[in-house]
Write an enzyme that holds these catalytic residues in place. Structure first.
Site, mmCIF file in Angstrom:
data_model
loop_
_atom_site.group_PDB
_atom_site.id
_atom_site.type_symbol
_atom_site.label_atom_id
_atom_site.label_comp_id
_atom_site.label_asym_id
_atom_site.label_seq_id
_atom_site.Cartn_x
_atom_site.Cartn_y
_atom_site.Cartn_z
ATOM 1 N N ASP A 163 -18.823 21.905 -5.310
ATOM 2 C CA ASP A 163 -19.123 22.622 -4.060
ATOM 3 C C ASP A 163 -20.619 22.695 -3.769
ATOM 4 O O ASP A 163 -21.081 23.628 -3.125
ATOM 5 C CB ASP A 163 -18.539 24.048 -4.089
ATOM 6 N N HIS A 177 -14.968 17.760 0.851
ATOM 7 C CA HIS A 177 -16.321 17.442 1.285
ATOM 8 C C HIS A 177 -16.468 17.783 2.763
ATOM 9 O O HIS A 177 -15.822 17.183 3.611
ATOM 10 C CB HIS A 177 -16.633 15.971 1.019
#
Length: 430
Positions: A14, A42
């Site tokens: 992340d 993403h």
């Protein structure tokens, strides 16, 4: 001469890899996914429009960029078709530019059933998987009973292999987990129905990479998750099921290690983690809540709230060593705007001992307490800044201190979610 560059997460995932890959693909001929599956998330923001990709490489939103899914990825045909349909509905010509290795292991419905049954059985000891069948698919790969994308194009072979593996997994589901069996005919019919669509996308990915190398093209290898979730080098067992490190770019795509010219490690200006597992700098107070709120720290794949903490230079040093990281991209610097002071973790205290490197294994890691170095914060806004000299003095000092501790340069700084909100000090392809 073109370059082959790897972009990967250097924390627990992340970190903002999608945005960075999207930005850098302006100078790339191709982008390659080499590990993981649709457990990745993403997020790209282009001209204010948000797109979340789980399986297809982030370069798909760049016109003319070839996107490849390498053999190291576990591929859910159902998830791939769904993502393709979403992008095509927005006018992205996915089928013109997406190519798949026929050696990809398939994620099928019984993998998801196993994943969910196991997590439920673990109770409070659950690892915190996404429940998407990633781990069970990798298990089948290692045990050599997995079905690969290439099998899907041979009806009789696929049916025979599916029958064998499904008998095995249904026995486990029914007799160990007391769960429902997965229907053979339903899985067979659903899978074969997708074969005609997927077969034209198949490519010999290693050979294509060799061609691109010979042509002097720039190629980006897009990592998923993060170094500290690597199956071998992460906080085991609270890890993912693949090699998320730079070495995985080679084994997961078929490129040789000497062909990798640059490794960009993505790291937030603070630290986050999703799911269970040790996290020495985690904050349980108002500051942790502040970082989560300002950073919008919710998983793009699961929607789960991320745990937040101060920057952990100890863990990052290990990531730099494992990956031979050439340079760092520090993301979400703007989240720290307005804080009076900042804390940098420069060591761990475990009992009476102090360490400058992380201990092996989650049990030892969980006993570590951070040793902090305090630094002054800044009141000015860094949001959208695109030149290093326009950053606040204390923000520059913070970045310089990180660079000094870690031992590699900060080559890029992200100051917002949009691809243009970035300071590029050294470009991986230059």
């Amino acid at each position: 001469m073109g370059k082959f560059a790897v972009v990967l997460g250097s924390q627990w995932g992340d970190e903002g890899k999608g945005k960075v890959v999207d930005l850098l693909t302006e100078n790339a001929a191709a982008v390659v996914r080499f590990q993981g599956g649709h457990n990745a998330g993403h997020t790209l923001v282009i001209d204010g429009k948000k797109t979340v990709l789980h399986l297809i490489p982030s370069g798909i939103l760049r016109e003319g960029v070839e996107c490849m899914i390498g053999n190291g990825v576990v591929l859910s045909p159902e998830a791939l078709m769904k993502e393709m349909a979403q992008l095509e509905a927005e006018g992205v010509p996915v089928r013109d530019r997406l190519r798949l290795s026929e050696s990809c292991q398939l994620i099928l419905p019984y993998h998801v059933s196993l994943d969910l049954a196991r997590e439920q059985a673990r109770g409070k000891a659950a690892i915190g998987t996404t429940g998407r069948g990633i781990g069970p698919a990798y298990e089948d790969k290692v045990s050599r009973r997995g079905l690969r994308l290439g099998d899907l194009f041979h009806r009789e072979r696929f049916a025979a292999k599916l029958g064998e593996v499904l008998d095995y997994h249904n026995f486990v589901l029914q007799h160990y987990f007391k769960s429902e069996a997965v229907d053979f005919q339903q899985v067979l019919d659903q899978s074969l129905a997708l074969a005609e669509t997927l077969q034209p996308l198949v490519m010999d990915v290693p050979e294509r990479l060799r061609e691109l190398r010979a042509q002097g093209a720039n190629v980006m290898f897009e990592g998923a998750q993060g170094t500290l979730l690597d199956i071998d080098h992460g906080t085991y067992p609270f890890v993912t099921s693949s090699n998320t490190t730079a070495g995985g770019a080679c084994t997961g795509s078929g490129v040789g290690p000497l062909d990798l010219d640059y490794v960009l490690g993505i790291t937030k200006a603070y630290t986050t983690r999703v799911g269970a597992g040790p996290f020495p700098t985690e904050l349980f107070d108002a500051m942790g809540e502040h970082l989560a709120r300002r950073g919008h720290e919710f998983g793009s794949t699961t929607g789960r709230a991320r745990r937040c903490g101060w920057f952990d230079a100890v863990a990052l040093r290990r990531a730099v060593a494992i990956n031979s990281i050439s340079g760092l991209c520090v993301t979400k610097l703007d989240v720290l705007d307005g804080l009076e002071t900042l804390q940098l973790c420069v060591g761990y205290r475990c009992g009476d001992a102090e360490f400058s490197v992380p201990p092996a294994g989650a049990d030892a890691f969980a006993t570590c307490e951070p040793i902090y170095e305090e630094m002054p914060g800044w009141q000015e806004s860094t949001l959208g800044v695109t030149r290093r000299e326009d950053l606040p003095v204390n923000a520059l000092r913070y970045l310089e201190r990180i660079q000094e501790i870690i031992g590699v340069p900060v080559d890029m700084i992200s100051t917002g979610p949009d691809r243009d909100q970035t300071i590029v000090l050294r470009h991986p392809f230059e």
